[in-house]
Motif scaffolding. Sequence first.
Motif, PDB file in Angstrom:
ATOM      1  N   ALA A  76       0.902  -1.201  -0.045  1.00 21.51           N
ATOM      2  CA  ALA A  76      -0.074   0.101   0.169  1.00 21.51           C
ATOM      3  C   ALA A  76       0.969   1.171   0.026  1.00 21.51           C
ATOM      4  O   ALA A  76       0.656   2.307  -0.657  1.00 21.51           O
ATOM      5  CB  ALA A  76      -1.225  -0.045   1.098  1.00 21.51           C
ATOM      6  N   ILE A  91      -4.854   3.081   5.965  1.00 23.65           N
ATOM      7  CA  ILE A  91      -4.849   1.681   5.163  1.00 23.65           C
ATOM      8  C   ILE A  91      -5.574   0.565   5.852  1.00 23.65           C
ATOM      9  O   ILE A  91      -5.291   0.324   7.091  1.00 23.65           O
ATOM     10  CB  ILE A  91      -3.368   1.234   5.106  1.00 23.65           C
ATOM     11  CG1 ILE A  91      -2.499   2.089   4.225  1.00 23.65           C
ATOM     12  CG2 ILE A  91      -3.348  -0.159   4.104  1.00 23.65           C
ATOM     13  CD1 ILE A  91      -1.084   1.594   4.302  1.00 23.65           C
ATOM     14  N   ILE A 141      -7.414   2.243   0.425  1.00 24.58           N
ATOM     15  CA  ILE A 141      -6.668   3.388   1.001  1.00 24.58           C
ATOM     16  C   ILE A 141      -7.717   4.537   0.807  1.00 24.58           C
ATOM     17  O   ILE A 141      -7.959   4.603  -0.436  1.00 24.58           O
ATOM     18  CB  ILE A 141      -5.551   3.330   0.126  1.00 24.58           C
ATOM     19  CG1 ILE A 141      -4.975   2.136   0.343  1.00 24.58           C
ATOM     20  CG2 ILE A 141      -4.568   4.361   0.888  1.00 24.58           C
ATOM     21  CD1 ILE A 141      -3.669   2.060  -0.692  1.00 24.58           C
TER      22      ILE A 141
END
Length: 437
Positions: free
Chosen positions: A88, A104, A117
């Motif tokens: 991420a 996240i 996200i």
Amino acid sequence: MVAKITIGSSFFGAIKYNADKVNEGKGQLLDTNRVFNNGTGRVDIAQVLQDFERWMPKQTRTEKPVLHVSLNPHPDDKLTDGDLMAIAHEYMERMGYGDQPYIIVKHEDIDRHHIHIVSVRVNEQGRCIDKSFNFPRSKRITRDIEKEYGLHPADKKQEKQTVNSLHLVNPKECDIKKQVGNTVKAVFSSYQFQTIGELRALLSLYNITVDEVRGNVRGEDYNGLVYSVIDANGEKVGNPFKSSLFGKSVGYEALQKKVAAYKQRIKDKNLTEPTKKSLEYALKRTYDKDEFVRLLKEKGIDCVFRYTDESRLYGATFIDHRTHCVLNGSRMGKAFSANALEQHFNTPKEKQIPYQEETQSEEKRYHDSDTSTNERQQTSTKKTDSGIDYRYSASGTATFLDALDVLNSDNPAVDPEEEAFRRKMQRKKKKRHGPRL
């Protein structure tokens, strides 16, 4: 890995959607960037919303300042929370959002775990983060991440298949037609088969069968497919459904095209090997049919056997959910044909060859030479208890690590004295380090 990018105007909606997953126990807050994290594992909606709004300048011309990304790995990829978090952060950095505030969240409410996200598309100067070619750039980034982490390649078509997951058709539930249609479409999209018989074996796992119909209308011959729901005994239940009710993608012509393409693909990529190795291993380990089925199921392989009225096995098909291949036993070799399996399962007790220790010693050859003897023995025992060990390369190709002999009556048994001599010579070779003085 599939990335879905959504651009919106409501911070509250995006934050609340993910916060509810976490606070209801259906997700985890993995990490935050420039957003307060109290360390409780819960999402404080008001605090996150305040941090996001504090970042927003008073004047901005961007009407949709919210970025909401969903990153979806292939269901066969096994990623830790640390891996997901690193992916991420790398994705956001390369997309140009490394200095932006974002959260996240890992979603766990379905079997296919994935991450979301939420971030801000506006920088401190009130300008929108570079939005040109966002989607092509995102696709390039996810492809790079797949290679970096050795993940299975995925696309939106595969993602759609994953969302439409396969389930047993339940005749007692409403809308049978929809259940059958969804399952048949998912099977056609996800699995590779080379005959209608292999397709029928695969569908039987989900309480469906398929039949080919032929006819003549106004002097013209036609071929078609008909799908029916079956019960636990394989008997048809209710009325059949013509394939045309579900679209051309699951019709007769589509089947012929897919069969031809799958034959070539399975041959070119040698996709039968992982399944063959698993079968070899299970056959060497047991003569009991139920135990054989159990061992294969542990490895992600389902068995579909067909019997005569006299209960004699006359057909065997194996569905390997790791490679998404449906394989008739005889196609992989005589050792896996129905006749060979029938003979194997009915081998008299006095003629059965017990599962021997030599298999374990063969496994030890693949362990690091620096590992202690005790550690190697523990690892060997562990592998023997759990079955075959596969390692997957970045391309997803499985490598068989058990080094088992191919099931062949021509292969002589290993001579214990010769084997001991070979191991002794190997140990002597390993002791040499560097040139002799």
